[in-house]
Motif scaffolding. Sequence first.
Motif, short mmCIF file in Angstrom:
data_model
loop_
_atom_site.label_atom_id
_atom_site.label_comp_id
_atom_site.label_asym_id
_atom_site.label_seq_id
_atom_site.Cartn_x
_atom_site.Cartn_y
_atom_site.Cartn_z
N VAL A 237 0.89 -1.08 0.00
CA VAL A 237 -0.03 0.11 0.03
C VAL A 237 0.92 1.29 0.09
N ARG A 238 0.21 2.46 -0.07
CA ARG A 238 0.97 3.79 -0.15
C ARG A 238 1.45 3.88 1.41
N ASP B 219 -5.74 1.31 -4.58
CA ASP B 219 -5.46 1.47 -3.02
C ASP B 219 -4.49 0.43 -2.94
N ASN C 158 -5.52 2.46 6.98
CA ASN C 158 -6.63 1.68 7.02
C ASN C 158 -6.40 0.49 6.57
N GLU D 19 -1.10 5.07 3.90
CA GLU D 19 -2.19 4.47 4.20
C GLU D 19 -2.11 3.66 5.56
N LYS E 235 -12.11 -1.77 -1.77
CA LYS E 235 -10.78 -1.17 -2.41
C LYS E 235 -10.68 -1.39 -3.60
#
Length: 522
Positions: free
Chosen positions: A137-138, A194, A143, A141, A153
């Motif tokens: 993920v980034r 995402d 969550n 991020e 997502k």
Amino acid sequence: MLKNKCNYLRLCILLGLFVFLSSNTSMAQDNNSALDKIQERGTLIWGADAEGGAPYIFPDPENPEKYIGFEVDLADAIANKLGVKAVHKQNAWDGLVPALERGDFDIAMNGIEITDDRKETILFSRPYYIYTEQLVVRTNENNIKDINDLKGKKVGTMSGTVAQDILENLGGVDVRIYPTQVEPYTDLAIGRIDAVLLDLPIAAFYGKPNPELKYAGEPMGEGLYGIAIRQEDEELKVKIDEILAELLRSGELKQIYEKWGLWNEAQDKLYEEMQVGTGYEAHDILYEQMQVETGYTNANLEKSQRTSISIFFPALLKGAALTIFISVVSMTLAVTLGLFISLIRLYGRAPFTSLATTYIEIYRGTPLLIQLYLLYYGLPNIGISLSPWLAAFIGLGMNYAAYEAEIYRAGISAIPKGQMEAALSLGMSRNLAIKRIILPQALRISLPGITNDFIALFKDSSLVSIIAMVELTKTYNILASSTLRYFELGLITAILYFGMSYPLSLLARRLENRLKGKKGGV
């Protein structure tokens, strides 16, 4: 005279059909085993996709015309044990199995996951690597902590992978499918999706080095890579299994993986399985965290991004030369066949006029990509195997012949009917009148349209990459995906295409001006 002409046309069609079905096909049966053929020719031909292939197979940053990667080293090691030389053959990843089955190479090795579906059509060697899936993920991020947080997502993965199956089985996930392993990480970094779920070796090379991305959760879902072999080549499978076991026992396999930062405790299970000899089954098994040191691959990626852009010129120019060659040969076929079809449609008799019209409508009404797939991957199902070169020439040539036929028809129809009548009244035969009076004028009218189609063919030639041809666009994709230098290499590639097509644009404009009665000038 007209009856003789129809017989001549019928003979030409039958001869053309015979040549099409028989030229460069590989229908002859050979009693020699695959292992014998490898020994006789002195090469082990293995298929893989170098586009976005790190750390499996990708261009060397210091010499883009040479491929490196842990599977390149493994192929060399296997070939060395066989006493032959390993030769890589480029093929799109999602077409590796069909290309293997049609006999394009001896084995396929490109992070191909051993699955029950694939085992129904091909043989697999003993596993040579145990992988897991890693979610990325980034960095900002918070969550998404594991795959249980992916519902609703947008998650990227590659087509035909175990990761795709995992995401689709989760339910409620917007799965985005990509053709190669580079694009999903690029889209993730800029916020288009995402998360990305792919094999850990891929995540270690493309996800971990990127400061904008991070791992989410522990690796999951243990699985196996195997070398794909045709079902009838059981003897070759046995030999490769013996070689892999020998490489594992001697420590040479471990050295290859350590070189690329891919060795971990999970690989010890390969040795345990070999000792027990029970066959290793690993489906949806979770195990302890698997850390991969990526120093070599990270440094390699950074080096490729610092390398002078000029080092990629030879590879791009080679791709451009191939593009020109494919386009010229294909257009020559299109022009010749298109004229023949147009004459049949205008001056032939039933049922040939109907056949010509049907040909034009079918080829104009179906995608060129599908036509290439049918020629290269479909015909082997009925015993006809075309080489990539022949499939490219025939595919592009026959497709564009339909468009050329309509251009010729428009040109011929533009000639006043009185000219044919005058020629016949002077004692000319119909064939001679067409050859001496009608065609010279029609071709002159049609030339600008033909030239414009030639320009379009240059760009459409990029589609032949799906049948294992490494032309200019495919060369760009391979280099850009391994170096991430999409802009610089893309700019050079665009300039090369412009340099090839612009002279044709000038020619088309000059011809149009001449048709308008102007002299010279562009």
